[in-house]
Design an enzyme around this catalytic site. Structure first.
Site, PDB file in Angstrom:
ATOM      1  N   LYS A 112       0.816  -1.214   0.000  1.00  0.00           N
ATOM      2  CA  LYS A 112       0.000   0.000   0.000  1.00  0.00           C
ATOM      3  C   LYS A 112       0.851   1.267   0.000  1.00  0.00           C
ATOM      4  O   LYS A 112       0.372   2.328  -0.375  1.00  0.00           O
ATOM      5  CB  LYS A 112      -0.966  -0.024   1.169  1.00  0.00           C
ATOM      6  CG  LYS A 112      -1.942  -1.199   1.016  1.00  0.00           C
ATOM      7  CD  LYS A 112      -3.164  -1.090   1.873  1.00  0.00           C
ATOM      8  CE  LYS A 112      -4.198  -2.142   1.514  1.00  0.00           C
ATOM      9  NZ  LYS A 112      -3.822  -3.515   1.926  1.00  0.00           N
TER      10      LYS A 112
HETATM   11  C1  LIG Z   1      -4.521  -4.588   1.538  1.00  0.00           C
HETATM   12  C2  LIG Z   1      -3.759  -5.853   1.487  1.00  0.00           C
HETATM   13  C3  LIG Z   1      -4.155  -6.910   0.663  1.00  0.00           C
HETATM   14  C4  LIG Z   1      -5.416  -6.842  -0.182  1.00  0.00           C
HETATM   15  O1  LIG Z   1      -5.320  -5.872  -1.174  1.00  0.00           O
HETATM   16  P1  LIG Z   1      -6.646  -5.324  -1.889  1.00  0.00           P
HETATM   17  O2  LIG Z   1      -6.188  -4.273  -2.817  1.00  0.00           O
HETATM   18  O3  LIG Z   1      -7.509  -4.805  -0.789  1.00  0.00           O
HETATM   19  O4  LIG Z   1      -7.265  -6.482  -2.570  1.00  0.00           O
HETATM   20  C5  LIG Z   1      -3.361  -8.041   0.626  1.00  0.00           C
HETATM   21  N1  LIG Z   1      -2.239  -8.157   1.381  1.00  0.00           N
HETATM   22  C6  LIG Z   1      -1.840  -7.171   2.198  1.00  0.00           C
HETATM   23  C7  LIG Z   1      -0.610  -7.346   2.993  1.00  0.00           C
HETATM   24  C8  LIG Z   1      -2.579  -5.989   2.277  1.00  0.00           C
HETATM   25  O5  LIG Z   1      -2.161  -5.002   3.074  1.00  0.00           O
END
Ligand SMILES: *Cc1c(COP(=O)(O)O)cnc(C)c1O
Length: 463
Positions: A112
């Site tokens: 993210k």
């Molecule tokens: C947010 C997240 C996901 C899922 O991603 P999305 O875009 O919500 O599908 C998977 N793994 C980790 C470590 C995350 O932080």
């Protein structure tokens, strides 16, 4: 470049307005009116460039005149300067034709950071030019919140409130949200689960008086700017394995459908992606939907991959919008049905479109732990539980001549308990995370009550 809402009723906006707004006023999500295509030559020309240069070329067509080329280059440079790896998104090989795309070298050790660091810089640049301030409110299952707080801490034009489900995020995630000292960042621990947090944010956006009073902005994965930032590493990794001459496939650990939808956008832009595989944990609404054709909410069962403990997958609305031939009225109806009865059947035509684009699989808790253990044995790599869900589902797809790239969404040290239980090894934080466990925490506990949450935000915001 214009952006339209998936529910067809909100005003058409340009990139800057779309980014600053987040959720559309009709409750929908913004998507580009048309998707720009890169020619095979444009894609081939990405080979050998830095990640930042690739990011500029992939994202430039989407931003219109929001930033000049020089501004946008500077924004991208600042966004990725704090990453702990020069390649930003390095690829490592896990097995024959199976690769891992390491997306955890950012400041909060999860993918993210790629989107949030960029959004932070874009917000600062745009708001400073406009002389405006906003209040960002976000819901998090752990990683979005820490990435947002890290990206926005100390910025003048922004107050940030992040709601996480009390007791349901890992200690590292919690500490990353509760230890920053800057006065413009606020961690709120909500009595409820992630879907409650997400619902509270949606309700705040639907409260137009409050929305306008504090100038609400959203940086959840519904924000188009985030999806866009994530498109870049689908290109960078595919090109390093030979695209556009050679096709690749991706397996994406999925919760809110943001990351995998970015892969779909990359495909629509012309990147030769053969398979896009949705990998879910035991909270498998997306896998069930693709199998059964019915989107049916069940309770969330907490798992060792908490960032995917989701039953209402926000960005799936974007996929539905495409599958229903961009019919906003049809999507609005489905979303009403979801709110009223907890689910909806996907039409025959739409489910066929979805199955054509996305494959899917799920991993149980035991399978996730076992994958962490066997991958350590077979490769020496220590996977985080989310990544392990992806690797398990990718391996089920079977070996193919087309390389499979599984997205490694977080660093193992972000989920040390689950990794230690699976392997006996407690993965250490990278040195640059230093004294996280020593810093004092600051957090406000809140009831799942819209009026109370809004009052708190009014009181605590500094702008
Ligand atoms: C947010 C997240 C996901 C899922 O991603 P999305 O875009 O919500 O599908 C998977 N793994 C980790 C470590 C995350 O932080």
């Amino acid at each position: 470049m214009k952006y339209v809402s998936t529910r067809g009723q909100a005003p058409v906006l340009n990139f800057e307005e779309t980014m600053l707004t987040g959720l559309a006023r009709d409750g929908g999500l913004y998507v580009p009116e048309s998707i720009p295509v890169m020619s095979a030559g444009d894609i081939a020309a990405l080979a050998g460039l830095t990640y930042e240069e690739q990011a500029f070329r992939v994202m430039r067509p989407f931003i219109g005149d929001a930033f000049t080329d020089a501004e946008f280059e500077a924004i991208i440079a600042r966004a990725y300067a704090s990453f702990g790896h020069d390649a930003r998104a390095p690829l490592v090989q896990l097995g024959p034709n199976h690769f891992l795309l390491e997306l955890f070298h950012g400041p909060t050790l999860a993918f993210k950071d790629f989107a949030m660091q960029l959004i932070g810089q874009m917000f600062e640049s745009a708001l400073t030019r406009r002389g405006e301030k906003v209040t960002i409110v976000g819901a998090t299952s752990g990683d979005t919140g820490s990435a947002a707080i890290e990206a926005f801490r100390g910025l003048d034009a922004v107050d940030v409130f992040i709601m996480y489900p009390h007791g349901r995020v890992s200690e590292v995630q919690r500490r990353q949200m509760t230890t920053p000292v800057e006065a413009n960042v606020h961690a709120l621990a909500l009595d409820g689960d992630f879907d409650d947090c997400q619902a509270a944010v949606k309700d705040m956006f639907a409260d137009f008086a409050f929305r306008d009073e504090v100038r609400l902005a959203a940086v959840n994965s519904i924000n188009w700017g985030r999806v866009l930032a994530q498109v870049v590493y689908f290109f960078s990794s595919a090109v390093s394995l030979g695209a556009p001459k050679r096709s690749v496939s991706f397996t994406v650990p999925t919760g809110n459908f943001g990351d995998i939808f970015a892969g779909y956008i990359a495909k629509r832009m012309g990147l030769p992606i053969e398979r896009l595989v949705v990998a879910t944990n035991q909270n498998d609404i997306l896998h069930r939907t693709l199998e059964s054709g019915a989107y049916t909410k069940e309770g969330v069962t907490p798992s060792i991959s908490p960032s995917m403990d989701i039953q209402v997958s926000s960005n799936f609305e974007r996929a539905l919008f495409e599958a229903y031939g961009r019919d906003g009225g049809a999507v609005a109806q489905l979303m009403d049905e979801l709110k009223a009865s907890g689910g909806f059947p996907v039409s025959q035509g739409a489910i066929e479109v979805l199955r054509d684009i996305y494959a899917s699989g799920r991993a149980s808790e035991a399978e996730t732990s076992a994958t962490i253990a066997t991958m350590l044995e077979r490769t020496g790599e220590i996977l985080c539980p989310h990544t392990a869900v992806g690797v398990k589902v990718a391996e089920e797809q079977g070996l193919s001549a087309v390389p499979m790239i599984t997205l490694a969404t977080a660093h193992a040290a972000k989920f040390p308990d689950a990794v230690e239980a699976a392997t006996g090894i407690r993965p250490p934080l990278p040195n640059r995370m230093g004294d996280l466990y020593q810093r004092p925490e600051r957090v406000t506990r809140v009831k799942n009550d819209l009026g109370e949450i809004e009052a708190l935000i009014r009181k605590m915001r500094k702008t």
